[in-house]
Every structure is written in C-alpha cells, then in structure tokens.
Design a protein around this motif. Structure first.
Motif, PDB file in Angstrom:
ATOM      1  N   LEU A   1     -19.170   4.023  14.430  1.00 16.22           N
ATOM      2  CA  LEU A   1     -19.803   2.705  14.475  1.00 16.22           C
ATOM      3  C   LEU A   1     -18.975   1.632  13.780  1.00 16.22           C
ATOM      4  CD1 LEU A   1     -23.495   3.767  13.740  1.00 16.22           C
ATOM      5  CD2 LEU A   1     -22.415   3.352  15.963  1.00 16.22           C
ATOM      6  N   GLY A   2     -18.047   2.056  12.911  1.00 16.36           N
ATOM      7  CA  GLY A   2     -17.176   1.080  12.265  1.00 16.36           C
ATOM      8  C   GLY A   2     -17.023   1.338  10.781  1.00 16.36           C
ATOM      9  N   LEU A   3     -16.289   0.440  10.131  1.00 16.52           N
ATOM     10  CA  LEU A   3     -16.126   0.492   8.683  1.00 16.52           C
ATOM     11  C   LEU A   3     -17.270  -0.254   8.012  1.00 16.52           C
ATOM     12  CD1 LEU A   3     -12.306  -0.185   8.188  1.00 16.52           C
ATOM     13  CD2 LEU A   3     -13.502   1.987   7.874  1.00 16.52           C
TER      14      LEU A   3
ATOM     15  N   ASN B   1     -19.086  -2.706   5.248  1.00 20.95           N
ATOM     16  CA  ASN B   1     -18.709  -4.071   4.872  1.00 20.95           C
ATOM     17  C   ASN B   1     -17.688  -4.112   3.740  1.00 20.95           C
ATOM     18  OD1 ASN B   1     -20.479  -5.095   6.790  1.00 20.95           O
ATOM     19  ND2 ASN B   1     -22.193  -5.183   5.360  1.00 20.95           N
TER      20      ASN B   1
ATOM     21  N   LYS C   1     -15.356  -1.920   3.361  1.00 24.84           N
ATOM     22  CA  LYS C   1     -14.151  -1.246   3.874  1.00 24.84           C
ATOM     23  C   LYS C   1     -13.866   0.088   3.183  1.00 24.84           C
ATOM     24  CE  LYS C   1     -13.508  -5.016   6.246  1.00 24.84           C
ATOM     25  NZ  LYS C   1     -13.968  -5.079   7.648  1.00 24.84           N
TER      26      LYS C   1
ATOM     27  N   ILE D   1     -16.515   5.084   6.400  1.00 27.94           N
ATOM     28  CA  ILE D   1     -16.624   5.147   7.852  1.00 27.94           C
ATOM     29  C   ILE D   1     -18.084   5.413   8.198  1.00 27.94           C
ATOM     30  CG2 ILE D   1     -15.938   6.392   9.933  1.00 27.94           C
ATOM     31  CD1 ILE D   1     -13.355   7.156   8.446  1.00 27.94           C
TER      32      ILE D   1
ATOM     33  N   TYR E   1     -20.951   6.281  11.063  1.00 28.04           N
ATOM     34  CA  TYR E   1     -21.036   6.913  12.381  1.00 28.04           C
ATOM     35  C   TYR E   1     -22.440   7.463  12.608  1.00 28.04           C
ATOM     36  CZ  TYR E   1     -20.357  11.264   9.693  1.00 28.04           C
ATOM     37  OH  TYR E   1     -20.476  12.304   8.791  1.00 28.04           O
TER      38      TYR E   1
ATOM     39  N   LEU F   1     -23.320  -2.342   7.626  1.00 30.45           N
ATOM     40  CA  LEU F   1     -22.518  -2.778   8.769  1.00 30.45           C
ATOM     41  C   LEU F   1     -22.894  -4.197   9.152  1.00 30.45           C
ATOM     42  CD1 LEU F   1     -22.358   0.123  11.410  1.00 30.45           C
ATOM     43  CD2 LEU F   1     -20.494  -0.743  10.000  1.00 30.45           C
TER      44      LEU F   1
ATOM     45  N   LYS G   1     -23.091  -7.338  14.689  1.00 28.06           N
ATOM     46  CA  LYS G   1     -22.226  -8.104  15.589  1.00 28.06           C
ATOM     47  C   LYS G   1     -23.014  -8.869  16.644  1.00 28.06           C
ATOM     48  CE  LYS G   1     -21.289  -4.071  18.539  1.00 28.06           C
ATOM     49  NZ  LYS G   1     -20.231  -3.203  19.107  1.00 28.06           N
TER      50      LYS G   1
ATOM     51  N   GLU H   1     -20.607  -3.670  23.707  1.00 24.92           N
ATOM     52  CA  GLU H   1     -19.267  -4.248  23.598  1.00 24.92           C
ATOM     53  C   GLU H   1     -18.963  -5.175  24.772  1.00 24.92           C
ATOM     54  OE1 GLU H   1     -18.928  -0.720  26.234  1.00 24.92           O
ATOM     55  OE2 GLU H   1     -19.899  -1.098  24.295  1.00 24.92           O
TER      56      GLU H   1
ATOM     57  N   GLN I   1     -12.545  -9.744  22.777  1.00 21.50           N
ATOM     58  CA  GLN I   1     -12.600  -9.630  21.315  1.00 21.50           C
ATOM     59  C   GLN I   1     -11.841 -10.789  20.684  1.00 21.50           C
ATOM     60  OE1 GLN I   1     -10.783  -6.538  18.048  1.00 21.50           O
ATOM     61  NE2 GLN I   1     -11.587  -5.651  19.929  1.00 21.50           N
TER      62      GLN I   1
ATOM     63  N   ILE J   1      -7.911  -3.262  18.708  1.00 21.76           N
ATOM     64  CA  ILE J   1      -8.586  -4.039  17.669  1.00 21.76           C
ATOM     65  C   ILE J   1      -7.558  -4.954  17.014  1.00 21.76           C
ATOM     66  CG2 ILE J   1      -8.206  -2.319  15.837  1.00 21.76           C
ATOM     67  CD1 ILE J   1     -10.996  -3.058  14.769  1.00 21.76           C
TER      68      ILE J   1
END
Length: 286
Positions: free
Chosen positions: A20-22, A24, A26, A29, A31, A67, A70, A157, A213, A260
C-alpha cells in the motif's frame, strides 16, 4: 525434510499480499493481506506495517493514521471515490421488470463478457464530494457508457487529483461494443471542477495511456503504448513538461511495468522485465 505437495486446498490458505505504500514518516512499509475463505465465500483482509530496516510486522485496524489519503484533494476540501452505475438495459428483467426470474441477457455486439465477468449494463464511474459526512457526490462521467476504473484490472490508481485541487485526471477507454473489444486506445482525461469540462490530454496517441502521476514539482507523467489494438506494445514513460510531451524511454530497448517519481522530481524510478526477471531502473529528468 519432507514437504507438502502443493494442492488447491493449500493454495487457498495462502495470503495474497498487496503493498500500500510507505508510512507518512517513511519508516515503515504498509501492506494488506487478503486470505480467501471457502466457508464464507469471501476474502478476509488484514493490514500490517513492517519497519523498512527489518523487524516484525504489526497488525493495524486501518491505515488512516499512517498513510496519506490519496483520494483527498491537496487542499483538503474534496474526496474522490468510484462506484458502479447501471446505465444500460441488458438483462431480461431490465426490459420486463415483471419477469424477475428471467435469466435472459440481450446483446447486439461484442464486449458482452470480459474475462469471467458478464456485461450487465453497469459501468465504473468516478465521483467527487465535499470532505464532509454524507456529502452528496457528483458523477464526473454522468450518463457515459464507459469505465473508470477500467475493467477488469483497473483500480483507484486510474484517477488522481491535480496538485492545485482544481482538476481530476482519470483513465478511460471511451469506446463501446465491438470497437471497445478490439481497441487498446485508453486516454487520460482532465475534468475541471469549476466548469465541469472534460478534456482529452492524450488524444493524439492511439494506444494505451494509463497510470497518471504528478511529481512534487507538479509535473505529470504516465505510461503509454503507441499502437491501437496491440496489447504487447512497448510501454514508455511520457512526461508533460512546459506543454511538450517527452518520451523518457523512447531509446531504451525495454518496456516499463510501473514507475514512481523521486521526491526531488529529478528522477523516475521504474520496474521493467529483463532476462526473465523484473529489475529496478532509474531515468533522469529533464
């Protein structure tokens, strides 16, 4: 050491992992793991985060606190979402409501079935609403017999906010019937909130245009194939810079899976297959 033979039952016990991403900060990970349940006939989902430097995963109830959302506009005023909209009469009961048990489906062209899913006259549409509880939603594709997210593999996305929160960019293949079935000409459209005007940003290209993006410097990039009807065409990274579309991978003998932006907007990192493997690459911009 003995091993179990792989069987269908064992496959059903395996969790399906989706990154799902990093977080906030950083440091982690994030998921999710989907585990199918035969008994319940559904997927059970759990969310986790793991430190990027190693360590045990931690289960979390939601990802809201770690997260970025978005689908929230950069100015925080609006939210994006998508849902299916019934627009076309296909089923027997669409024509004859009194025949609720009818199993008839009526088609006069191709695109009656996509992979394992019948076309029942429903289309994925993108909506936006104010960032308030129970705020009414606006369909930015109202009455259009087209999909965003795209079927069958598209997800959230396929639609994004512009950095100034004034526009929504989305991917759609605006064709119907047989023309839809044989074409790969998806485009990236821009919907302006103030005027409700939609503009095709990639009209000149005849193949796929997907995965829009923005960089931190508000530069738009996306993936593009040039030829219509050719799903195995070379996939390139296109950047829109000062009104000019630049193909960053035109002279590279490979095809891009995903990409990315770097945080400083000076590079794009991308994944591509090579020699039977998938590897990580970078290309500088400009």
């Amino acid at each position: 050491m003995t091993q179990n033979k792989m069987t269908a039952d064992l496959l059903w016990q395996l969790g399906r992992i989706t990154a799902l991403g990093l977080s906030n900060d950083k440091k982690n990970i994030v998921y999710k793991v989907n585990t199918p349940s035969v008994e319940e006939n559904k997927q059970n989902t759990k969310h986790y985060f793991s430190p990027i430097n190693g360590g045990n995963p931690t289960e979390i109830e939601t990802t809201d606190s770690i997260l970025d959302n978005k689908k929230l506009s950069p100015d925080g005023k609006y939210l994006l979402s998508h849902q299916e909209v019934k627009l076309q009469n296909i089923l027997g009961k669409d024509f004859y409501p009194e025949l609720e048990k009818a199993e008839v489906q009526i088609y006069d062209s191709l695109n009656y079935r996509h992979w394992d899913t019948w076309n029942e006259g429903k289309f994925n549409h993108v909506f936006y609403s104010e960032n308030k509880t129970d705020a009414p939603k606006t369909d930015i594709m109202e009455n259009e017999l087209f999909d965003c997210p795209q079927k069958p593999f598209g997800g959230d996305e396929d639609y994004i906010w512009s950095p100034d929160s004034k526009n929504i960019l989305y991917v759609s293949k605006k064709k119907s019937g047989t023309e839809y079935a044989i074409s790969t000409n998806s485009n990236i459209f821009q919907y302006e909130l103030e005027t409700a005007k939609t503009t095709n940003l990639t009209e000149e290209n005849q193949g796929y245009d997907v995965a829009p993006q923005f960089s931190s410097s508000e530069i738009l990039a996306w993936l593009q194939m040039q030829r219509d009807g050719y799903e195995a065409d070379k996939n390139d990274i296109i950047v829109l810079f000062e009104g000019i579309k630049i193909n960053l991978t035109a002279h590279w003998d490979g095809t891009v899976d995903s990409f990315i932006w770097s945080e400083d907007s000076q590079k794009i990192y991308f994944i591509a297959p090579i020699d039977g493997t998938k590897q990580l690459f970078e290309v500088h911009f400009p």
